[in-house]
Design an enzyme around this catalytic site. Sequence first.
Site, mmCIF file in Angstrom:
data_model
loop_
_atom_site.group_PDB
_atom_site.id
_atom_site.type_symbol
_atom_site.label_atom_id
_atom_site.label_comp_id
_atom_site.label_asym_id
_atom_site.label_seq_id
_atom_site.Cartn_x
_atom_site.Cartn_y
_atom_site.Cartn_z
ATOM 1 N N ARG A 125 34.020 -20.339 31.876
ATOM 2 C CA ARG A 125 33.073 -20.566 33.350
ATOM 3 C C ARG A 125 34.280 -20.591 34.987
ATOM 4 N NH1 ARG A 125 28.870 -24.055 33.713
ATOM 5 N NH2 ARG A 125 28.148 -23.605 31.645
ATOM 6 N N ASN A 172 22.537 -13.784 35.042
ATOM 7 C CA ASN A 172 22.265 -14.853 34.464
ATOM 8 C C ASN A 172 20.882 -15.989 35.035
ATOM 9 O OD1 ASN A 172 24.758 -15.573 35.689
ATOM 10 N ND2 ASN A 172 24.479 -17.146 36.318
ATOM 11 N N SER A 187 18.527 -20.211 26.736
ATOM 12 C CA SER A 187 19.399 -20.215 27.693
ATOM 13 C C SER A 187 19.836 -18.693 27.720
ATOM 14 C CB SER A 187 21.173 -20.716 27.473
ATOM 15 O OG SER A 187 21.722 -19.877 26.175
ATOM 16 N N CYS A 188 20.577 -18.554 29.210
ATOM 17 C CA CYS A 188 20.137 -17.148 29.455
ATOM 18 C C CYS A 188 21.488 -16.244 28.673
ATOM 19 C CB CYS A 188 20.961 -17.451 31.130
ATOM 20 S SG CYS A 188 22.413 -18.036 31.299
ATOM 21 N N THR A 189 22.415 -17.249 28.267
ATOM 22 C CA THR A 189 23.628 -16.907 27.725
ATOM 23 C C THR A 189 22.559 -15.924 25.684
ATOM 24 O OG1 THR A 189 25.253 -17.246 28.810
ATOM 25 C CG2 THR A 189 25.299 -16.604 26.503
ATOM 26 N N THR A 205 29.772 -23.594 24.931
ATOM 27 C CA THR A 205 28.338 -23.230 24.701
ATOM 28 C C THR A 205 27.590 -23.097 23.106
ATOM 29 O OG1 THR A 205 26.782 -20.974 25.564
ATOM 30 C CG2 THR A 205 29.634 -20.888 24.607
ATOM 31 N N GLY A 206 26.058 -23.365 23.315
ATOM 32 C CA GLY A 206 25.529 -23.519 22.140
ATOM 33 C C GLY A 206 24.914 -22.212 22.298
ATOM 34 N N THR A 212 27.708 -22.990 37.377
ATOM 35 C CA THR A 212 27.068 -23.664 37.719
ATOM 36 C C THR A 212 26.894 -24.954 38.171
ATOM 37 O OG1 THR A 212 26.897 -24.828 35.015
ATOM 38 C CG2 THR A 212 26.394 -22.435 35.101
ATOM 39 N N ARG A 261 35.200 -29.529 33.065
ATOM 40 C CA ARG A 261 33.898 -29.128 34.060
ATOM 41 C C ARG A 261 34.005 -30.418 35.583
ATOM 42 N NH1 ARG A 261 28.240 -27.285 31.222
ATOM 43 N NH2 ARG A 261 29.229 -26.031 29.265
#
Length: 233
Positions: free
Chosen positions: A131, A213, A49-51, A108-109, A80, A95
Amino acid sequence: DREGAGKHIQAGAKKVLITAPGKGDIPTYVVGVNAELYSHEDTIISNASCTTNCLAPFVKVLDQKFGIIKGTMTTTHSYTGDQRLLDASHRDLRRARAAALNIVPTSTGAAKAVALVLPNLKGKLNGIALRVPTPNVSVVDLVVQVSKKTFAEEVNAAFRDAAEKELKGILDVCDEPLVSVDFRCSDVSSTIDSSLTMVMGDDMVKVIAWYDNEWGYSQRVVDLADIVANNWK
């Protein structure tokens, strides 16, 4: 997952690069961290992922220089497409709330996924995401306990050294008092905000790192695709 990505192989594709965390046994590569281990035998791979792409490079530096015992991470992340613009249905009830109006705590993973590219950190990191109503650019807040006593200037010096050498183009260090919009279209995976680096009691380290991101992550996708192409046989 491998079954879903495998449909592209069945349709004639030679390779599949997933621009998200892979599931199951799909190999994960992060440029600057473990991409040199890529094997041409891998037909389906993940760029994480981006993170994770933001987190893994500077976590690698911290672990190599100071030894990470354990830590937690929070990413304050632009909202997102997996969120709702208006309160509506979603399997994640948070969400489901209006993305442009709320700070939304969610899972988040990314922290756990670091162990996929740095196996020695398995079980040592965890985290959450917040978020927020911004269109782009996110920031990671990492707190870790380290085995070697240190201080903020030494931590920043380690980042500067890596940014000038093995992580050039991947990691950067910023000394200016900037805000999120200043990091739009940043090509690097993570930019350390040096003025916010803290050390408590000489073994608890706090690091803040900015990342675009969208654009920054896209650069790493291209880099990984280039690695795949250069290893074509």
